[in-house]
Design an enzyme around this catalytic site. Structure first.
Site, short mmCIF file in Angstrom:
data_model
loop_
_atom_site.label_atom_id
_atom_site.label_comp_id
_atom_site.label_asym_id
_atom_site.label_seq_id
_atom_site.Cartn_x
_atom_site.Cartn_y
_atom_site.Cartn_z
N HIS A 101 8.43 -57.99 -34.91
CA HIS A 101 9.57 -57.24 -35.45
C HIS A 101 10.25 -58.21 -36.43
O HIS A 101 10.27 -59.42 -36.20
CB HIS A 101 10.62 -56.91 -34.40
CG HIS A 101 10.15 -56.06 -33.26
ND1 HIS A 101 9.53 -56.57 -32.16
CD2 HIS A 101 10.27 -54.72 -33.05
CE1 HIS A 101 9.26 -55.59 -31.32
NE2 HIS A 101 9.70 -54.46 -31.82
N ASP A 104 12.47 -60.70 -34.73
CA ASP A 104 11.84 -61.73 -33.88
C ASP A 104 11.66 -63.01 -34.68
O ASP A 104 11.77 -64.11 -34.14
CB ASP A 104 10.42 -61.35 -33.43
CG ASP A 104 10.34 -60.01 -32.76
OD1 ASP A 104 11.34 -59.60 -32.16
OD2 ASP A 104 9.27 -59.38 -32.85
C1 XUL Z 1 8.95 -51.20 -26.53
C2 XUL Z 1 7.74 -51.53 -27.30
C3 XUL Z 1 7.97 -52.16 -28.63
C4 XUL Z 1 7.05 -51.69 -29.70
C5 XUL Z 1 7.36 -52.25 -31.06
O1 XUL Z 1 8.69 -50.74 -25.27
O2 XUL Z 1 6.65 -51.32 -26.86
O3 XUL Z 1 7.90 -53.54 -28.48
O4 XUL Z 1 5.74 -52.01 -29.41
O5 XUL Z 1 8.67 -52.01 -31.45
#
Ligand code: XUL
Ligand code: CO
Length: 437
Positions: A101, A104
């Site tokens: 993300h 992150d």
């Molecule tokens: C949340 C989840 C996230 C997504 C990306 O449960 O799985 O980490 O994979 O935003």
């Protein structure tokens, strides 16, 4: 380069007899299975958020993770250093991909432009590290759920300014994903759902979500980003109802809003469980719609009813996943992304290696078993025979669209009763699968 995992050398394949906990017993990247190497089939990816950012807190206690390389600050320098550490880890592990993300990898600043500047600084390091190691970005995404501004959701917020902020954030996240040569980009609903319907205009929110995705599709074209878009189903957490609740709900949404050709599904094991489905079911729903894109490889706990994001260790599960993935032609842009975290009690850096090595070996076994089941052919032949009545006679006529109720009535009046049903042989098939496990 300064190394932080000093006592750990590159993880090697040593075969099933090895007793070295930091060696692969089954994942042999160059071994060919069904015409492709294991590495090409499995396309393992390490997630930045759990592996490098999760402090391992839970609702009853603070984080326990010991990460000596991290100074605990929100500085860009710390983020840049962490990026180098992340690549040392992924390189030693031998995973070909990673995923992140935006938040992150780099800290948020006081304003959007400051935040974007921070992001650019870390992206520069990531790009250098990608070039140095050959490790690639499986997908990028934007965190549209942690910051308090997203309290009511992002693109489904009641506040149009929040929608605008989310748009600006995804625009930048798409740019950096493109810059890093990402093979894909994920939309997980974050807080796109509701906590109570008393304050919610669901139709309006869904239309906003669709508009948001169309804007993303347009921007993708504008910048020439060729990566695959995915939507990731999850039924609840953080909201009590997430709009992308399962594979079928996602597909319905994509069809309703004319987005079907633009997004595939990223299916996560424990999200399937939370939705009251099996992973095999969710993959089959996506696959049969031609929308099976990628997998967030994790698992839940039988006794804990929330999203525990554990590393996958069940060979039965990995066999089911790989059988379905192979059935639908294997991964193209997607892969097996370990959206999983070590337990709060597993707080030492070496535990990150144990977790990933175990997950990779579990999937390597799943792949080999699935390939053996396919080579044996009895399972596929059974299913083929089970539907043989559709290959000729009245079945073939119905399938080709050339029959009608009058003809069906004439057919059954002549025959009188159905006399051709045979057993589904579930137990026989379960035993057959177990022959290979
Ligand atoms: C949340 C989840 C996230 C997504 C990306 O449960 O799985 O980490 O994979 O935003
Ligand atoms: Co996920």
């Amino acid at each position: 380069m300064k190394t932080v995992f000093k006592n750990i050398s590159k993880i090697k394949y040593e075969g099933p007899k090895s007793r070295n906990p930091l060696a692969f017993k089954h994942y042999n990247p160059a071994e060919v299975v069904e015409g492709k190497t294991m590495s090409e089939h499995l396309r393992f990816s390490v997630v930045y958020w759990h592996t490098f950012r999760n402090a391992l807190s839970d609702p009853f206690g603070v984080g326990t993770a010991v990460r000596p390389w991290d100074d605990g600050s929100n500085s860009v320098a710390n983020a840049e250093n962490r990026a180098r550490v992340a690549f040392e880890f992924i390189e030693k592990l031998g995973a070909p991909f990673y995923a992140f993300h935006d938040r992150d990898i780099a800290p948020e600043g006081q304003t959007l432009s400051e935040t974007n500047k921070n992001l650019d600084a870390v992206v520069k390091v990531l790009k250098t590290e990608q070039q140095r190691t050959g490790i690639k970005l499986l997908w990028g995404t934007a965190n549209l759920f942690s910051n308090p501004r997203f309290v009511h959701g992002a693109s489904t917020s009641c506040n149009a300014d929040v929608f605008a902020f989310a748009g600006a954030q995804v625009k930048k996240a798409l740019e950096v994903t493109h810059e890093l040569g990402g093979a894909g980009y994920v939309f997980w609903g974050g807080r796109e759902g509701y906590s109570t319907l008393w304050n919610t205009n669901m139709k309006r929110e869904l239309e906003h979500l669709a508009k948001f995705l169309h804007m993303a599709v347009d921007y993708k074209k504008k910048i020439g980003f060729k990566g695959q878009f995915y939507i990731e189903p999850k039924p609840k957490e953080p909201t009590k109802h997430q709009y992308d609740s399962d594979a079928a709900a996602c597909l319905n949404f994509l069809r309703e809003y004319d987005l079907m050709g633009h997004l595939k599904l990223n299916i996560e094991t424990n999200h399937a469980t939370l939705a009251g489905h099996s992973m095999q079911h969710e993959l089959e729903v996506a696959g049969s719609a031609g929308a099976l894109g990628s997998v967030d490889a994790n698992t839940g706990d039988e006794l804990i009813g929330w999203d525990t994001d554990q590393f996958p260790t069940s060979i039965y599960l990995t066999t089911q996943i790989m059988l379905t993935v192979l059935k639908y032609g294997g991964f193209t842009t997607g892969g097996l992304n370990f959206d999983a975290k070590v337990r709060r009690e597993s707080f030492e850096p070496v535990d990150l290696f144990h977790a990933h090595v175990g997950g990779m070996d579990a999937f390597a076994r799943g792949l080999k078993i699935a390939a053996a089941i396919r080579k044996d052919g009895r399972l596929a032949e059974f299913v083929k025979q089970r539907y043989a009545s559709w290959d000729s006679g009245i079945g073939a006529k119905i399938e080709s669209g050339k029959s009608n109720f009058t003809e069906l009535e004439a057919h059954m009046l002549k025959q009188g009763e159905v006399t051709t049903n045979v057993s589904g042989r579930q137990e026989f098939l379960e035993n057959l699968i177990n022959e290979f496990i």
